[in-house]
Each structure stands twice: as C-alpha cells, then as structure tokens.
Design a protein around this motif. Sequence first.
Motif, PDB file in Angstrom:
ATOM      1  N   ALA A  66       1.071  -0.860  -0.018  1.00 18.57           N
ATOM      2  CA  ALA A  66       0.007   0.171   0.440  1.00 18.57           C
ATOM      3  C   ALA A  66       0.999   1.305  -0.161  1.00 18.57           C
ATOM      4  O   ALA A  66       0.862   2.217  -0.335  1.00 18.57           O
ATOM      5  N   HIS A  67       2.261   1.031   0.477  1.00 17.46           N
ATOM      6  CA  HIS A  67       3.041   2.279   0.788  1.00 17.46           C
ATOM      7  C   HIS A  67       4.273   2.168   1.713  1.00 17.46           C
ATOM      8  O   HIS A  67       4.155   0.809   2.396  1.00 17.46           O
ATOM      9  N   PHE A  68       4.900   2.124   0.877  1.00 12.74           N
ATOM     10  CA  PHE A  68       6.459   2.136   1.967  1.00 12.74           C
ATOM     11  C   PHE A  68       7.413   3.763   2.379  1.00 12.74           C
ATOM     12  O   PHE A  68       7.165   4.401   1.667  1.00 12.74           O
ATOM     13  N   ILE A  69       7.561   3.961   3.814  1.00  8.85           N
ATOM     14  CA  ILE A  69       7.793   4.635   4.184  1.00  8.85           C
ATOM     15  C   ILE A  69      10.146   4.942   4.488  1.00  8.85           C
ATOM     16  O   ILE A  69      10.355   3.526   4.231  1.00  8.85           O
ATOM     17  N   VAL A  70      10.460   5.194   3.952  1.00  6.56           N
ATOM     18  CA  VAL A  70      12.287   5.007   3.954  1.00  6.56           C
ATOM     19  C   VAL A  70      12.711   6.525   4.283  1.00  6.56           C
ATOM     20  O   VAL A  70      12.840   7.581   4.387  1.00  6.56           O
ATOM     21  N   PHE A  71      13.732   6.012   5.428  1.00  3.90           N
ATOM     22  CA  PHE A  71      14.702   6.729   6.305  1.00  3.90           C
ATOM     23  C   PHE A  71      15.746   6.505   5.844  1.00  3.90           C
ATOM     24  O   PHE A  71      15.964   5.443   5.978  1.00  3.90           O
ATOM     25  N   PHE A  72      16.597   7.602   5.770  1.00  9.56           N
ATOM     26  CA  PHE A  72      18.046   7.245   4.986  1.00  9.56           C
ATOM     27  C   PHE A  72      19.053   8.512   5.138  1.00  9.56           C
ATOM     28  O   PHE A  72      18.564   9.725   5.225  1.00  9.56           O
ATOM     29  N   SER A  73      20.359   7.689   4.895  1.00  4.14           N
ATOM     30  CA  SER A  73      21.513   8.699   5.815  1.00  4.14           C
ATOM     31  C   SER A  73      21.285  10.200   4.472  1.00  4.14           C
ATOM     32  O   SER A  73      21.229   9.714   3.521  1.00  4.14           O
ATOM     33  N   VAL A  74      22.221  10.943   4.643  1.00  2.00           N
ATOM     34  CA  VAL A  74      22.436  12.694   4.074  1.00  2.00           C
ATOM     35  C   VAL A  74      24.036  12.028   3.290  1.00  2.00           C
ATOM     36  O   VAL A  74      24.048  12.763   3.211  1.00  2.00           O
ATOM     37  N   LYS A  75      24.152  10.706   3.757  1.00  2.00           N
ATOM     38  CA  LYS A  75      25.144  10.255   2.379  1.00  2.00           C
ATOM     39  C   LYS A  75      24.398  10.513   1.053  1.00  2.00           C
ATOM     40  O   LYS A  75      25.554  10.333   0.152  1.00  2.00           O
ATOM     41  N   VAL A 115      13.800   0.764   4.709  1.00  2.00           N
ATOM     42  CA  VAL A 115      12.429   0.876   4.155  1.00  2.00           C
ATOM     43  C   VAL A 115      11.665   0.368   4.980  1.00  2.00           C
ATOM     44  O   VAL A 115      11.584  -1.091   6.259  1.00  2.00           O
ATOM     45  N   VAL A 116      10.783   0.470   5.903  1.00  2.00           N
ATOM     46  CA  VAL A 116       9.252   0.016   5.870  1.00  2.00           C
ATOM     47  C   VAL A 116       8.190   0.204   5.291  1.00  2.00           C
ATOM     48  O   VAL A 116       7.418   1.231   4.875  1.00  2.00           O
ATOM     49  N   ALA A 117       7.071  -1.297   4.458  1.00  2.00           N
ATOM     50  CA  ALA A 117       6.838  -1.053   3.330  1.00  2.00           C
ATOM     51  C   ALA A 117       5.118  -2.145   4.918  1.00  2.00           C
ATOM     52  O   ALA A 117       5.588  -2.490   5.267  1.00  2.00           O
ATOM     53  N   PHE A 118       4.455  -1.246   3.559  1.00  2.00           N
ATOM     54  CA  PHE A 118       2.803  -1.750   4.234  1.00  2.00           C
ATOM     55  C   PHE A 118       1.964  -2.766   3.340  1.00  2.00           C
ATOM     56  O   PHE A 118       2.332  -2.157   2.228  1.00  2.00           O
TER      57      PHE A 118
END
Length: 382
Positions: free
Chosen positions: A40-49, A89-92
């Motif tokens: 349905a959706h996924f949320i990504v959290f990532f480094s500024v590199k 990644v957190v995927a729903f």
Amino acid sequence: MQWESWAPSTCGIHTACSSADAVDEAVSELRMAIPQVELAHFIVFFSVKFDPQEVATALSRAFPGTAVSGCTTSGEISPAGLCEGSMQVVAFERSCFRFLSAIIEHDGFSGVEDASQAARRLKSQINTTGTSSNQFGLLLSDGLSNVEETLIAAVNWALGDIQLVGGSSGDALAFKDASLIHNGELVKEAAILMLVETDVPFRAFKTQNFDPTPTKLVITAADAERRIVHEFNAEPAALEYANAIGLIPQDLGPFSFASHPLVVKVGKDFYCRSIRNMNPDGSLTFFCAIDVGLVLTVARPTDLVESTKSTLEEVGNQLSGAEMILGFDCILRRLDAENRQMGAKIEELYRRHNVVGFHTYGEQYNAMHLNQTLTGIAFGSK
C-alpha cells in the motif's frame, strides 16, 4: 550482503535496512529483502550521505506503482539496531493497510490554511470506509523549517480524534539541509501527511525521561522566528544556561544539551524545549518554538532505559504483544544515551521490542511538537 531484514508475518509490515554506500546498491538490497507482496505504501529513512533525489528516483524504479514517503535522518533505527549512514524501508501490505498522503507546503500563514485543508481532504476520503478507531496519521516534517508547532496544531485540529505521530527530518547534526521525498520527487520546505486505515490493532504512545528542578530561566531577549534566545534572566543566554548546569560556555555542546534539557510547563505536564546549538555570539538556537517571556525550567534526566522499557512494555501489554513499533526518537536521546554509556542497552531494548524508525530533530504527538521524546505507533497481531 550488507542488508538486514525483519518481516513480521502477523501485522502486514515488512522492514529492511541496507548499509551500502551507493544509492542503487542500497535500493537493490532493500528490494531483495522486502517480500514480493502488494504494498500500500512504504516509508524510507536514509542518511544524508545519499542524494535525496537519487533515492527518490531509485525507489520509484525498484517499487513501481507503490507510493513512497521518506526523509533524511540523524541516524536510523533498524532491525539490526541503531545505525548511521544506512537506508531503512518500512513497507505496509495492501491487504492490511490503506494509505492516503499529501504534501503540505510551508509558506507563511497560508501554510496553516494548506495544512488544515490537506488534513480535512484526506480525512474525508479515508472516512468513506472507516472510523477514527482504526485510523491514524503520520507526519514527516522539514526539521529545519521552524514551523512545526503551527503545522502540527493545524493538522491535529483538522483531524479531530484521529491520533497523529511523526518526526522532523534531520541531517546528522549539520543543520544545513534536511530533506523529504514523496512519490519520486524531492520535497523541500514542506511536510508529508499520511492518513492510514487498518484492521491491525495499534496504539500511539510517547515517552520521555526527565524531572524538573527548581532552577528557572526566563527568556528576556530572543528572535522568535529563528528560534534564537539571546538572553536568559537579562544575561547572555549561553553564559546563564552554563551557570545553571554547572559548566562554562566553552564546554557546551550537543552532549551537555542532551544531558541538561530545558522544559516548559503546559497544563500539568512538562515538555522539552531543547537547545540545538550555541552560536558564536553566545546566543542559543532551539529545536522548538520560543518567545520572550517564556519561562523554562532546567530538568534532570531520569533513567532513560527504565523509562523507555516501562512505556514499551505497557504498550505491548495493551496489544497482547507488539509485533512491530514505528518510532520517532529525538537525536538528543541518542546522544544522552551515548554520553551516559547506555547506548548498548537502548539498542538492545529497541531490538527486543522490534522498534524501527529514525532519530529526529523533533517529534510529533497529536497537537504537540516535542523534543527529547520517543513517539510512535505500536502494532499488534492481526
């Protein structure tokens, strides 16, 4: 392989983390780690590199047809523990979750109207099938925008009784360029609001670890728009704060700000108004809104591990066991844990309770923009 994954089978959420250095390699590893299910959706959290636009483009190619929201961080919380320089990644699953999302531009006062209108629009769309008891909101905001309080107040007012949590994007304490991405595009000076409907049981929560002391600091000179305090008690801000906590201004820095938080009383509760950095002229820049006349109280931290453990266990008990927790954790909590040599204990606690998320420049909980707090959504078994 450089990726770690954990995929609970009973709540329809899958998560993976890559420590690869290149965007394409990291996204490829994440694609392999996420099961081949309809999302349905996924949320990504990532480094500024990582370049944010490259991340947005690569994820859209790897997960075609799936909506994506995300932001840069000041550290990631992954299935493997606390990370820096990674992509998470957190995927729903679509079978368990329904997502609606919108970008809210930060544009002075009109941004308040835009925030309320966007929230009302999403609420009207999602309310065609559900009620507030099985809905919640997620908010990712620009951590350098200085408008989080106004933004979250407007969104919360429009959402009514739908619970709202979230976090402000970071850039590893550089305070120069925190970014968000949404559906293949780089987003600047804005926020991303997601409304979620699910039949998976969930609980919103927050936890903090400090007690107020008798020491008060009154803001007597400030630039409220830029969140800069020039004077406490008619004295230079850094000098007066340092005197209050038993240091000299030259010793002030992220670890002392984390270990000696300032709090404000709202109703019967105290909330952090954390210091971001000391400026060359001896003024102090804050993560949260400030103004002349505001009375701040010096606080002493309580046991970070025990307070967090108690909250996570309580929310787990409410759900008869939490399968996964999406957490938004202030970077100052991480620094305080490291300073007090509790980092390994917090990391183990998060692993045990399946906490994933990122370290923020601010946390959202219903109508409040907070600092030095862990907020989140815990999910039970379907």
